[in-house]
Design a protein around this motif. Structure first.
Motif, mmCIF file in Angstrom:
data_model
loop_
_atom_site.group_PDB
_atom_site.id
_atom_site.type_symbol
_atom_site.label_atom_id
_atom_site.label_comp_id
_atom_site.label_asym_id
_atom_site.label_seq_id
_atom_site.Cartn_x
_atom_site.Cartn_y
_atom_site.Cartn_z
ATOM 1 N N LEU A 10 0.968 -1.068 0.023
ATOM 2 C CA LEU A 10 0.005 0.039 0.034
ATOM 3 C C LEU A 10 0.915 1.308 0.193
ATOM 4 O O LEU A 10 0.622 2.115 -0.684
ATOM 5 C CB LEU A 10 -0.850 -0.009 1.332
ATOM 6 N N LEU A 11 2.051 1.390 0.888
ATOM 7 C CA LEU A 11 2.731 2.499 1.100
ATOM 8 C C LEU A 11 3.468 2.601 -0.109
ATOM 9 O O LEU A 11 3.788 3.685 -0.470
ATOM 10 C CB LEU A 11 3.508 2.627 2.378
ATOM 11 N N GLN A 12 4.009 1.627 -0.761
ATOM 12 C CA GLN A 12 4.826 1.629 -1.942
ATOM 13 C C GLN A 12 4.095 2.393 -3.105
ATOM 14 O O GLN A 12 4.523 3.119 -3.830
ATOM 15 C CB GLN A 12 5.278 0.370 -2.516
ATOM 16 N N SER A 13 2.614 1.833 -3.248
ATOM 17 C CA SER A 13 1.976 2.731 -4.194
ATOM 18 C C SER A 13 1.680 4.018 -3.631
ATOM 19 O O SER A 13 1.793 4.850 -4.815
ATOM 20 C CB SER A 13 0.582 1.764 -4.261
ATOM 21 N N LEU A 18 3.458 9.925 -5.028
ATOM 22 C CA LEU A 18 4.146 10.935 -4.652
ATOM 23 C C LEU A 18 5.310 11.542 -5.485
ATOM 24 O O LEU A 18 5.623 12.336 -5.750
ATOM 25 C CB LEU A 18 4.745 10.963 -3.107
ATOM 26 N N GLU A 19 6.166 10.364 -5.919
ATOM 27 C CA GLU A 19 7.084 10.538 -6.717
ATOM 28 C C GLU A 19 6.684 10.774 -8.194
ATOM 29 O O GLU A 19 7.536 11.485 -8.723
ATOM 30 C CB GLU A 19 7.944 9.115 -7.095
ATOM 31 N N ASP A 61 7.317 12.848 3.129
ATOM 32 C CA ASP A 61 6.980 13.915 2.343
ATOM 33 C C ASP A 61 5.464 14.172 1.815
ATOM 34 O O ASP A 61 5.600 14.907 0.884
ATOM 35 C CB ASP A 61 7.957 14.069 0.960
ATOM 36 N N ILE A 62 4.854 13.401 2.366
ATOM 37 C CA ILE A 62 3.338 13.458 1.661
ATOM 38 C C ILE A 62 2.935 14.893 1.689
ATOM 39 O O ILE A 62 1.684 15.395 1.055
ATOM 40 C CB ILE A 62 2.375 12.595 2.385
ATOM 41 N N ALA A 274 1.259 13.340 -11.718
ATOM 42 C CA ALA A 274 2.356 13.246 -12.801
ATOM 43 C C ALA A 274 2.478 14.500 -13.817
ATOM 44 O O ALA A 274 3.252 14.720 -14.488
ATOM 45 C CB ALA A 274 2.235 12.118 -13.487
ATOM 46 N N VAL A 275 1.347 15.226 -13.676
ATOM 47 C CA VAL A 275 1.049 16.414 -14.685
ATOM 48 C C VAL A 275 1.543 17.515 -14.132
ATOM 49 O O VAL A 275 1.057 17.899 -12.692
ATOM 50 C CB VAL A 275 -0.424 16.540 -15.095
ATOM 51 N N SER A 276 2.162 18.412 -14.439
ATOM 52 C CA SER A 276 2.917 19.755 -14.353
ATOM 53 C C SER A 276 1.672 20.667 -13.857
ATOM 54 O O SER A 276 0.645 20.812 -14.512
ATOM 55 C CB SER A 276 3.759 20.181 -15.148
ATOM 56 N N ARG A 277 1.889 21.310 -12.585
ATOM 57 C CA ARG A 277 0.814 22.266 -12.151
ATOM 58 C C ARG A 277 0.735 23.524 -13.304
ATOM 59 O O ARG A 277 -0.244 24.179 -13.466
ATOM 60 C CB ARG A 277 1.087 22.876 -10.718
#
Length: 411
Positions: A10-13, A18-19, A61-62, A274-277
């Motif tokens: 779960l935390l890997q996902s 986050l990455e 870093d969430i 994954a999309v730039s702001r």
């Protein structure tokens, strides 16, 4: 309904999501977890402590998901941005039934050993796991994936030595310098194929039984992170969730399935991290290249979610929300009967929500105009006409649901 989910899985996902954040730190969360686990092994921490340490490292870093550009590059310096994102992560997790135990460690993971901290804590007042994450974080953030790792090691080691007794606890620095001696330690940090073995190893710490309520709670946290990333649609995920939930209930889904449908709505745009702001906030029409970047997000949604045991249906419902019945949607080009009812529901909920929201490229539309557009899409074989009919059968109910989302967001 209970889910026996590997917390590492779960935390890997979650850490993968986050990455993917725009401007994110490549494999940063994973590297921090790997470094911290090496230190825990050397320090002979208990199994429970090691498990908690790895869990915290994977999402430390969430609170920075909406501000990676500010956080990236901040190393062993005192910066308000460091404390701000640590506290934001703490607030996000502290009331979570599933993750509240991690909240204090996230809160203090940038506190300095010498006590020069906003929190007022110093030395051993700072939780041990926070101190370990702090050091591991500062090692990982200095790694440049574009440079040969052994050209970087001397400078990284020197930077950590220089902050012994000030930023870092001296005893922890000594531990780190010991684990950092083998070349294999550094090679593992920069080679992608080392991570699956790491996750397999730490996954042996055990599974956790999450209730459906727990999973809903986790989905709410992730929806908050997603909506942070797009200020123009600050409650989009929750609006899609309530509309999806409503449509599922009207189409005869059982109570647990209705809740899972809400989770799919909450998580449908997690790949949008994954999309730039810059692209998300662009007031003008997107270029073809920018649009292709946006079109990637359901692909990432699928790959973030489908490896979580018990959420495979949710992954499909969430990730296929831009597929169309005529097979001309994206990114998988799935059509017709291959699109499950759950996927069709999230698609209709997403379109309705997008049209009724104020966006950089269009103003809020009246419900009659939205109904005409969606009926037209159904007639042209894009979306499920039966769902459109259900959606507009009771306009007051839909308005109530959307108003409820806004009311909850303001609390």
């Amino acid at each position: 309904m209970d889910f026996f989910i590997s917390p590492i899985q779960l935390l890997q996902s979650i850490s993968l999501a986050l990455e993917l954040s725009a401007g994110g730190l490549s494999s940063h969360q994973w590297r921090v977890a790997m470094i911290a686990d090496h230190m825990a092994d050397k320090m002979e921490l208990t199994r429970e402590e090691r498990q908690m340490l790895v869990h915290v490292s994977l999402i430390h870093d969430i609170g920075a998901a909406a501000s990676w550009k500010k956080v990236a590059g901040l190393q062993v310096v005192k910066s308000a941005d460091l404390y701000t994102h640590a506290y934001a992560g703490y607030k996000l997790l502290k009331n979570s039934a599933a993750f509240h135990d991690m909240a204090p460690y996230v809160r203090y993971h940038h506190d300095r050993w010498d006590g020069n901290n906003v929190s007022g804590l110093a030395g051993e007042q700072i939780p041990l796991l926070s101190r370990i994450v702090c050091l591991s974080d500062n090692v990982a953030i200095q790694i440049d994936s574009q440079r040969f790792i052994f050209d970087q090691v001397p400078d990284i080691l020197e930077s950590i030595r220089e902050e012994s007794g000030t930023y870092f606890q001296p005893e922890l620095v000594d531990v780190f310098l010991q684990i950092a001696q083998p070349e294999g330690f550094w090679l593992d940090l920069v080679n992608a194929y080392a991570f699956p073995e790491f996750f397999k190893r730490v996954g042996r710490y055990g599974d956790i039984c999450y209730s459906l309520k727990d999973v809903m709670d986790i989905a709410e946290i992730l929806a908050t992170v997603v909506d942070w990333n797009d200020p123009f649609t600050g409650s989009h995920s929750r609006r899609v969730a309530v509309i999806s939930e409503y449509l599922a209930s009207q189409k005869g889904f059982c109570a647990d399935e209705v809740k899972l449908m809400r989770i799919a709505g909450l998580l449908h745009d997690i790949g949008k991290l994954a999309v730039s702001r810059t692209i998300l906030e662009k007031p003008d029409r997107l270029t073809s290249s920018e649009f292709y970047i946006v079109k990637q997000h359901p692909y990432y949604t699928y790959h973030i979610l489908h490896n979580i045991e018990g959420l495979q249906d949710v992954a499909v419902w969430a990730a296929y929300h831009h597929e169309t019945l005529d097979g001309k949607g994206y990114p998988f080009r799935i059509k017709g009967e291959s699109l499950s009812l759950g996927s069709r529901i999230v698609a209709v909920a997403d379109i309705f929500t997008a049209l009724t929201e104020k966006r950089p490229y269009h103003a809020t539309m009246e419900q009659d105009a939205v109904r005409q557009i969606m009926q037209g899409m159904a007639q042209h074989g894009k979306i499920d006409g039966s769902l459109v009919a259900v959606l507009f059968h009771d306009p007051e109910k839909i308005n109530y649901l959307i108003d409820h989302v806004f009311a909850v967001q303001k609390k």
